[in-house]
Design a protein around this motif. Structure first.
Motif, PDB file in Angstrom:
ATOM      1  N   ARG A  19       0.842  -1.215   0.096  1.00 26.24           N
ATOM      2  CA  ARG A  19      -0.073   0.042  -0.044  1.00 26.24           C
ATOM      3  C   ARG A  19       0.944   1.112   0.046  1.00 26.24           C
ATOM      4  O   ARG A  19       1.588   1.434   0.964  1.00 26.24           O
ATOM      5  CB  ARG A  19      -0.882  -0.024   1.297  1.00 26.24           C
ATOM      6  CG  ARG A  19      -2.250   1.094   1.153  1.00 26.24           C
ATOM      7  CD  ARG A  19      -2.989   0.959   2.370  1.00 26.24           C
ATOM      8  NE  ARG A  19      -3.973   1.999   2.031  1.00 26.24           N
ATOM      9  CZ  ARG A  19      -5.247   1.683   1.439  1.00 26.24           C
ATOM     10  NH1 ARG A  19      -5.521   0.405   0.785  1.00 26.24           N
ATOM     11  NH2 ARG A  19      -6.050   2.693   1.440  1.00 26.24           N
ATOM     12  N   ILE A  51      -7.311   9.762  -9.554  1.00 20.93           N
ATOM     13  CA  ILE A  51      -8.745  10.129  -9.069  1.00 20.93           C
ATOM     14  C   ILE A  51      -8.806  11.476  -8.938  1.00 20.93           C
ATOM     15  O   ILE A  51      -7.975  12.330  -8.516  1.00 20.93           O
ATOM     16  CB  ILE A  51      -8.700   9.402  -7.457  1.00 20.93           C
ATOM     17  CG1 ILE A  51     -10.148   9.488  -7.100  1.00 20.93           C
ATOM     18  CG2 ILE A  51      -7.798   9.961  -6.507  1.00 20.93           C
ATOM     19  CD1 ILE A  51     -10.252   8.566  -5.881  1.00 20.93           C
ATOM     20  N   ARG A  55     -13.961  11.989  -7.202  1.00 19.47           N
ATOM     21  CA  ARG A  55     -13.542  10.510  -7.270  1.00 19.47           C
ATOM     22  C   ARG A  55     -13.779   9.582  -8.482  1.00 19.47           C
ATOM     23  O   ARG A  55     -13.979   8.436  -8.375  1.00 19.47           O
ATOM     24  CB  ARG A  55     -14.603   9.954  -6.053  1.00 19.47           C
ATOM     25  CG  ARG A  55     -14.441  10.754  -4.635  1.00 19.47           C
ATOM     26  CD  ARG A  55     -15.075   9.951  -3.697  1.00 19.47           C
ATOM     27  NE  ARG A  55     -14.768  10.662  -2.248  1.00 19.47           N
ATOM     28  CZ  ARG A  55     -13.487  10.517  -1.547  1.00 19.47           C
ATOM     29  NH1 ARG A  55     -12.858   9.811  -1.915  1.00 19.47           N
ATOM     30  NH2 ARG A  55     -13.389  11.368  -0.421  1.00 19.47           N
ATOM     31  N   THR A  57     -12.328   7.689 -10.926  1.00 15.58           N
ATOM     32  CA  THR A  57     -11.109   7.006 -11.156  1.00 15.58           C
ATOM     33  C   THR A  57     -10.599   6.583 -12.547  1.00 15.58           C
ATOM     34  O   THR A  57     -11.309   6.464 -13.453  1.00 15.58           O
ATOM     35  CB  THR A  57     -10.844   5.711 -10.498  1.00 15.58           C
ATOM     36  OG1 THR A  57     -12.042   5.004 -10.588  1.00 15.58           O
ATOM     37  CG2 THR A  57     -10.954   6.159  -8.791  1.00 15.58           C
ATOM     38  N   THR A  68      -5.862  -0.430  -6.750  1.00 15.04           N
ATOM     39  CA  THR A  68      -7.011   0.399  -6.318  1.00 15.04           C
ATOM     40  C   THR A  68      -6.472   1.543  -5.746  1.00 15.04           C
ATOM     41  O   THR A  68      -5.617   1.726  -4.741  1.00 15.04           O
ATOM     42  CB  THR A  68      -7.945  -0.360  -5.220  1.00 15.04           C
ATOM     43  OG1 THR A  68      -8.340  -1.732  -5.736  1.00 15.04           O
ATOM     44  CG2 THR A  68      -9.064   0.484  -4.898  1.00 15.04           C
ATOM     45  N   SER A  70      -7.442   5.386  -3.856  1.00 12.69           N
ATOM     46  CA  SER A  70      -8.286   6.025  -2.932  1.00 12.69           C
ATOM     47  C   SER A  70      -7.914   7.298  -2.378  1.00 12.69           C
ATOM     48  O   SER A  70      -6.634   7.549  -2.584  1.00 12.69           O
ATOM     49  CB  SER A  70      -9.124   5.168  -2.024  1.00 12.69           C
ATOM     50  OG  SER A  70      -7.608   4.694  -1.096  1.00 12.69           O
ATOM     51  N   LYS A  71      -8.681   8.354  -1.999  1.00 12.09           N
ATOM     52  CA  LYS A  71      -8.072   9.405  -1.392  1.00 12.09           C
ATOM     53  C   LYS A  71      -8.959   9.711  -0.209  1.00 12.09           C
ATOM     54  O   LYS A  71     -10.184   9.300   0.088  1.00 12.09           O
ATOM     55  CB  LYS A  71      -8.243  10.559  -2.496  1.00 12.09           C
ATOM     56  CG  LYS A  71      -9.719  11.089  -3.038  1.00 12.09           C
ATOM     57  CD  LYS A  71      -9.382  12.055  -4.144  1.00 12.09           C
ATOM     58  CE  LYS A  71     -10.658  12.542  -4.377  1.00 12.09           C
ATOM     59  NZ  LYS A  71     -11.136  13.944  -3.509  1.00 12.09           N
ATOM     60  N   ASP A  72      -8.442  10.711   0.485  1.00 14.41           N
ATOM     61  CA  ASP A  72      -9.177  11.301   1.618  1.00 14.41           C
ATOM     62  C   ASP A  72      -8.813  12.748   1.501  1.00 14.41           C
ATOM     63  O   ASP A  72      -7.754  13.343   1.698  1.00 14.41           O
ATOM     64  CB  ASP A  72      -8.364  10.736   2.963  1.00 14.41           C
ATOM     65  CG  ASP A  72      -9.138  11.278   4.220  1.00 14.41           C
ATOM     66  OD1 ASP A  72      -9.856  12.416   4.101  1.00 14.41           O
ATOM     67  OD2 ASP A  72      -8.995  10.639   5.117  1.00 14.41           O
ATOM     68  N   VAL A  78      -3.654  10.653  -0.840  1.00 13.40           N
ATOM     69  CA  VAL A  78      -4.083   9.576  -1.961  1.00 13.40           C
ATOM     70  C   VAL A  78      -3.173   8.096  -1.566  1.00 13.40           C
ATOM     71  O   VAL A  78      -2.082   8.522  -1.470  1.00 13.40           O
ATOM     72  CB  VAL A  78      -3.848   9.963  -3.295  1.00 13.40           C
ATOM     73  CG1 VAL A  78      -2.270  10.326  -3.630  1.00 13.40           C
ATOM     74  CG2 VAL A  78      -4.389   9.042  -4.325  1.00 13.40           C
ATOM     75  N   ASP A  79      -4.016   7.119  -1.660  1.00 14.38           N
ATOM     76  CA  ASP A  79      -3.346   5.835  -1.367  1.00 14.38           C
ATOM     77  C   ASP A  79      -3.618   4.947  -2.890  1.00 14.38           C
ATOM     78  O   ASP A  79      -4.465   5.111  -3.729  1.00 14.38           O
ATOM     79  CB  ASP A  79      -4.128   5.145  -0.181  1.00 14.38           C
ATOM     80  CG  ASP A  79      -3.915   5.739   1.100  1.00 14.38           C
ATOM     81  OD1 ASP A  79      -4.201   5.454   2.233  1.00 14.38           O
ATOM     82  OD2 ASP A  79      -2.726   6.648   0.866  1.00 14.38           O
TER      83      ASP A  79
END
Length: 121
Positions: A19, A51, A55, A57, A68, A70-72, A78-79
């Motif tokens: 990750r 992304i 959101r 992608t 995959t 994803s973000k906060d 961003v991960d």
């Protein structure tokens, strides 16, 4: 000044997972896109995944179904979850973002320093 800092790279066996995380900091007004690119020795830097602020992608065909993103938005992070790694995934992974600095009306592109991912048994 805006900075992107990645973490989470390393050595992993084929079929393993990693990750990657990236945090944007500094004088940030807004972020339109965050994502990951990678560069292998002797090759050009290539898009891995992005992304948007809404959101949406986008993935490279070579990573669909395995990676995959994803973000906060609250944390400006961003991960990238990477599963079922293979040798072709070995590369330096760079975080990327389009950011409008505070007190600016324009978006600019920013890059992290890169984090090495090595897939080997």
């Amino acid at each position: 000044q805006v900075q992107l800092v990645e973490s989470g790279g390393g050595l992993v066996q084929p079929g393993g997972s990693l990750r990657l995380s990236c945090a944007a900091s500094g004088s940030i007004g807004s972020i339109s896109v965050m994502g990951w690119y990678r560069q292998s020795p002797g090759k050009q830097r290539e898009l891995v995944a992005t992304i948007t602020s809404s959101r949406t992608t986008n993935y490279a065909d070579s990573v669909k179904g395995r990676f995959t993103i994803s973000k906060d938005s609250a944390k400006n992070t961003v991960d990238l979850q990477i599963n079922n790694l293979n040798a072709e995934d070995t590369a330096v992974y760079y975080c990327y973002a389009q950011i409008r600095p505070r007190f600016s009306s324009l978006y600019d592109s920013y890059w992290g320093q890169g984090t090495q991912v090595t897939v080997s048994s």
